[in-house]
Design an enzyme around this catalytic site. Structure first.
Site, short mmCIF file in Angstrom:
data_model
loop_
_atom_site.label_atom_id
_atom_site.label_comp_id
_atom_site.label_asym_id
_atom_site.label_seq_id
_atom_site.Cartn_x
_atom_site.Cartn_y
_atom_site.Cartn_z
N ARG A 87 0.82 -1.23 0.00
CA ARG A 87 0.00 0.00 0.00
C ARG A 87 0.84 1.27 0.00
NH1 ARG A 87 -2.82 -3.08 3.93
NH2 ARG A 87 -4.55 -4.21 2.94
N LYS A 131 2.51 11.33 -11.53
CA LYS A 131 1.60 10.46 -12.29
C LYS A 131 2.32 9.16 -12.58
CE LYS A 131 -1.52 13.51 -14.81
NZ LYS A 131 -1.94 13.99 -16.14
N GLU A 184 8.12 17.54 -25.45
CA GLU A 184 7.56 17.95 -24.15
C GLU A 184 8.18 19.27 -23.68
OE1 GLU A 184 4.98 16.40 -23.00
OE2 GLU A 184 5.14 14.22 -23.25
N LYS A 208 6.47 22.87 -14.84
CA LYS A 208 5.69 21.71 -14.40
C LYS A 208 5.44 21.77 -12.89
CE LYS A 208 4.51 17.01 -14.80
NZ LYS A 208 4.53 15.77 -15.50
N GLU A 215 -5.03 16.85 -10.86
CA GLU A 215 -5.68 17.21 -12.13
C GLU A 215 -7.18 17.40 -12.00
OE1 GLU A 215 -3.80 15.52 -15.61
OE2 GLU A 215 -5.70 15.56 -16.67
N ARG A 258 -3.99 21.26 -14.20
CA ARG A 258 -2.94 20.32 -14.61
C ARG A 258 -3.21 19.74 -16.01
NH1 ARG A 258 0.41 15.76 -11.19
NH2 ARG A 258 1.52 14.95 -13.01
N ASN A 282 -1.32 18.28 -20.76
CA ASN A 282 -1.65 17.27 -21.76
C ASN A 282 -1.94 17.88 -23.13
OD1 ASN A 282 -1.28 14.82 -20.47
ND2 ASN A 282 -3.23 15.02 -19.38
N HIS A 324 -1.88 15.76 -26.23
CA HIS A 324 -1.87 14.35 -25.82
C HIS A 324 -3.13 13.59 -26.21
CE1 HIS A 324 1.63 15.69 -23.66
NE2 HIS A 324 1.82 14.54 -23.07
N HIS A 372 -2.17 10.35 -27.79
CA HIS A 372 -2.47 9.02 -27.22
C HIS A 372 -3.23 8.16 -28.23
CE1 HIS A 372 -2.04 10.41 -22.74
NE2 HIS A 372 -0.90 10.24 -23.34
N HIS A 420 6.32 8.15 -27.73
CA HIS A 420 5.34 9.03 -27.08
C HIS A 420 5.56 10.50 -27.49
CE1 HIS A 420 2.71 10.69 -24.01
NE2 HIS A 420 3.69 11.43 -23.59
P1 NAD Z 1 11.31 5.27 -22.64
O1 NAD Z 1 11.22 5.15 -21.18
O2 NAD Z 1 10.80 4.17 -23.47
O3 NAD Z 1 12.83 5.56 -23.01
C1 NAD Z 1 13.16 5.75 -24.35
C2 NAD Z 1 14.27 4.80 -24.82
O4 NAD Z 1 15.52 5.33 -24.39
C3 NAD Z 1 14.20 3.41 -24.27
O5 NAD Z 1 14.63 2.49 -25.24
C4 NAD Z 1 15.18 3.46 -23.12
O6 NAD Z 1 15.68 2.19 -22.77
C5 NAD Z 1 16.25 4.32 -23.69
N1 NAD Z 1 17.08 5.05 -22.75
C6 NAD Z 1 16.72 5.61 -21.58
N2 NAD Z 1 17.71 6.33 -21.09
C7 NAD Z 1 18.74 6.22 -21.95
C8 NAD Z 1 20.04 6.76 -21.99
N3 NAD Z 1 20.46 7.62 -21.08
N4 NAD Z 1 20.85 6.42 -23.02
C9 NAD Z 1 20.41 5.58 -24.00
N5 NAD Z 1 19.18 5.07 -24.03
C10 NAD Z 1 18.36 5.39 -23.01
O7 NAD Z 1 10.55 6.59 -23.15
P2 NAD Z 1 10.47 8.08 -22.59
O8 NAD Z 1 10.33 8.92 -23.79
O9 NAD Z 1 11.51 8.38 -21.61
O10 NAD Z 1 9.09 8.07 -21.78
C11 NAD Z 1 7.87 7.83 -22.42
C12 NAD Z 1 6.89 7.32 -21.40
O11 NAD Z 1 6.68 8.32 -20.41
C13 NAD Z 1 5.54 6.99 -21.97
O12 NAD Z 1 5.11 5.74 -21.47
C14 NAD Z 1 4.66 8.10 -21.47
O13 NAD Z 1 3.32 7.71 -21.33
C15 NAD Z 1 5.29 8.43 -20.18
N6 NAD Z 1 5.01 9.79 -19.71
C16 NAD Z 1 4.59 9.94 -18.45
C17 NAD Z 1 4.37 11.20 -17.93
C18 NAD Z 1 3.99 11.39 -16.49
O14 NAD Z 1 3.65 12.49 -16.10
N7 NAD Z 1 4.07 10.36 -15.68
C19 NAD Z 1 4.59 12.32 -18.74
C20 NAD Z 1 5.03 12.14 -20.06
C21 NAD Z 1 5.24 10.85 -20.52
N1 GLY Z 2 2.47 14.87 -18.33
C1 GLY Z 2 1.20 15.31 -17.87
C2 GLY Z 2 1.13 15.51 -16.42
O1 GLY Z 2 2.06 15.24 -15.69
O2 GLY Z 2 0.12 15.92 -15.93
#
Ligand code: NAD
Ligand code: GLY
Length: 368
Positions: free
Chosen positions: A129, A151, A193, A235, A245, A249, A253, A256, A260, A273
């Site tokens: 939890r 998030k 972003e 942010k 949100e 907030r 998006n 997005h 999405h 993404h």
């Molecule tokens: P990812 O986590 O898939 O990383 C991208 C690629 O880069 C992967 O292949 C990873 O292994 C590689 N990688 C990571 N660090 C590296 C480094 N230093 N050197 C070489 N390769 C490296 O993708 P991302 O773009 O980081 O994140 C996308 C995800 O984040 C999506 O799932 C999206 O929904 C999520 N997201 C979440 C929020 C939130 O607020 N929580 C906001 C935006 C996006």
């Molecule tokens: N990336 C959208 C949020 O964090 O709200």
């Protein structure tokens, strides 16, 4: 001439959330310094969650730096990719925690991009939890967005990030040095972003991104440091006012809803993404113009910048109806009615319903 920052901590951005407040540390060489990891709550064990791409690059360095702080440090190395942001992979984190009899003080470390960060955060929210966790983002996208704000989620085949929780980390550590190994396509995805923060919150930042784009694409350290700092400040400002949100907030998006739909429609991982968000911002800006909120010059400006950042500006042709069906599953939709983040005026965004006919026009014109 941009100055090259010395190794170490460059900026500390606070995120004010009452008793869940924390800091975002931005600098170079932070990962491997034991001092970076001092001051965390006392715990017997840590579990570092990472993936098979990031592990060979940074896991040993992080484990070494954590060693003075924990009696036992475990690791779990997950498969890489958005397609693995699912129940089965999430369960591997729980398997690792339970197999090592980790207690509820165990600190989880998310070492990787947004996929690892979102999954580790969700695992931390659920295990016993709730256990503490630290975000160690290693992609540009994760440093400027996903690691900040709490998030956490996994995907469902019918919708992106549909299963998740709001759960804040104890700390975010952005080591800019890790960005040196990021493939160019992933770097561009992160720029989407960064660009997003301009039209929704700070047109001065948009001007700066346009002027500094060549330096950003060269990964000039000083320019990169400012991009991450300003993105995190915006942010943190938004999340500090609306953590869960209920209103403001949602502006984060921007792009997005379309994005999405692109990701889910093509199958997760086909477009990154950030690529989907880049194209989604162009569509959302178009929609804003069709709603009479902004003029076409801003749409064209944003389209040029997104393209110059190395991101797609034409939507994949899934068919307009398919987009509409996917977008009705968006978390902003109400009783099946589509709602979009739009630019209300340059530097200010809001959420609005949009007539379906208008959305159809935007999609058709955008290549859908
Ligand atoms: P990812 O986590 O898939 O990383 C991208 C690629 O880069 C992967 O292949 C990873 O292994 C590689 N990688 C990571 N660090 C590296 C480094 N230093 N050197 C070489 N390769 C490296 O993708 P991302 O773009 O980081 O994140 C996308 C995800 O984040 C999506 O799932 C999206 O929904 C999520 N997201 C979440 C929020 C939130 O607020 N929580 C906001 C935006 C996006
Ligand atoms: N990336 C959208 C949020 O964090 O709200």
């Amino acid at each position: 001439m941009p100055s090259v920052p010395a190794p170490g901590l460059l900026h500390e951005v606070p995120i004010a959330l009452g008793d869940r407040s924390y800091g975002i540390s931005i600098g170079t060489g932070l990962l491997g310094q034991p001092a970076t990891w001092s001051g965390l709550p006392r715990a017997a064990a840590a579990l570092v969650v990472t993936n098979e791409t990031v592990a060979p690059l940074y896991l040993a360095t992080l484990l070494e730096a954590l060693r003075p702080h924990f009696a036992a440090i475990h690791e779990v190395v997950l498969p890489d990719g958005e397609a693995f942001k699912d129940w089965r992979t999430l369960n591997r984190i729980f398997d690792a925690l339970l197999a090592r009899a980790c207690d509820r003080k165990t600190v989880l470390f998310a070492l990787g991009g947004g996929v690892i960060g979102d999954m580790t955060g969700f695992a931390a929210a659920c295990y016993m939890r709730g256990v503490p966790f630290v975000q160690v983002p290693t992609t540009l996208l994760a440093q400027v967005d996903s690691s900040v704000g709490g998030k956490t989620a996994i995907n469902h085949p019918l919708g992106k990030n549909m299963i998740g929780a709001f759960y804040q980390p104890l700390r975010v550590v952005c080591d800019l040095g890790t960005l040196a190994t990021l493939p160019a396509r992933e770097f561009s995805a992160g720029l989407a972003e960064v660009i997003k923060y301009g039209p929704i919150a700070d047109m001065g930042f948009l001007d700066w991104i346009e002027a500094q784009l060549p330096a950003l694409l060269r990964r000039d350290p000083a320019v990169l440091a400012h991009a991450v700092q300003r993105s995190c400040e915006i942010k943190a400002w938004v999340v500090g006012q609306d953590e869960r949100e209920s209103g403001l907030r949602a502006i984060l998006n921007f792009g997005h809803t379309f994005g999405h739909a692109i990701e889910a429609g093509l199958g997760y991982g086909e477009w990154l993404h950030g690529e989907a968000v880049g194209c989604g911002m162009v569509l959302a800006a178009n929609l804003s113009a069709r709603l009479g909120l902004i003029d076409s010059a801003l749409v064209e400006r944003l389209t040029r910048l997104v393209a110059a950042a190395g991101l797609p500006v034409r939507a994949p042709s899934l068919g307009v109806q398919r987009y509409l069906d996917l977008m009705r599953l968006d978390k902003k939709a109400e009783a099946g009615d589509l709602r979009f983040v739009v630019i209300e005026s340059p530097g200010r965004a809001g959420v609005r319903p949009a007539p379906e006919a208008l959305v159809r026009e935007v999609l058709a014109q955008g290549g859908a």
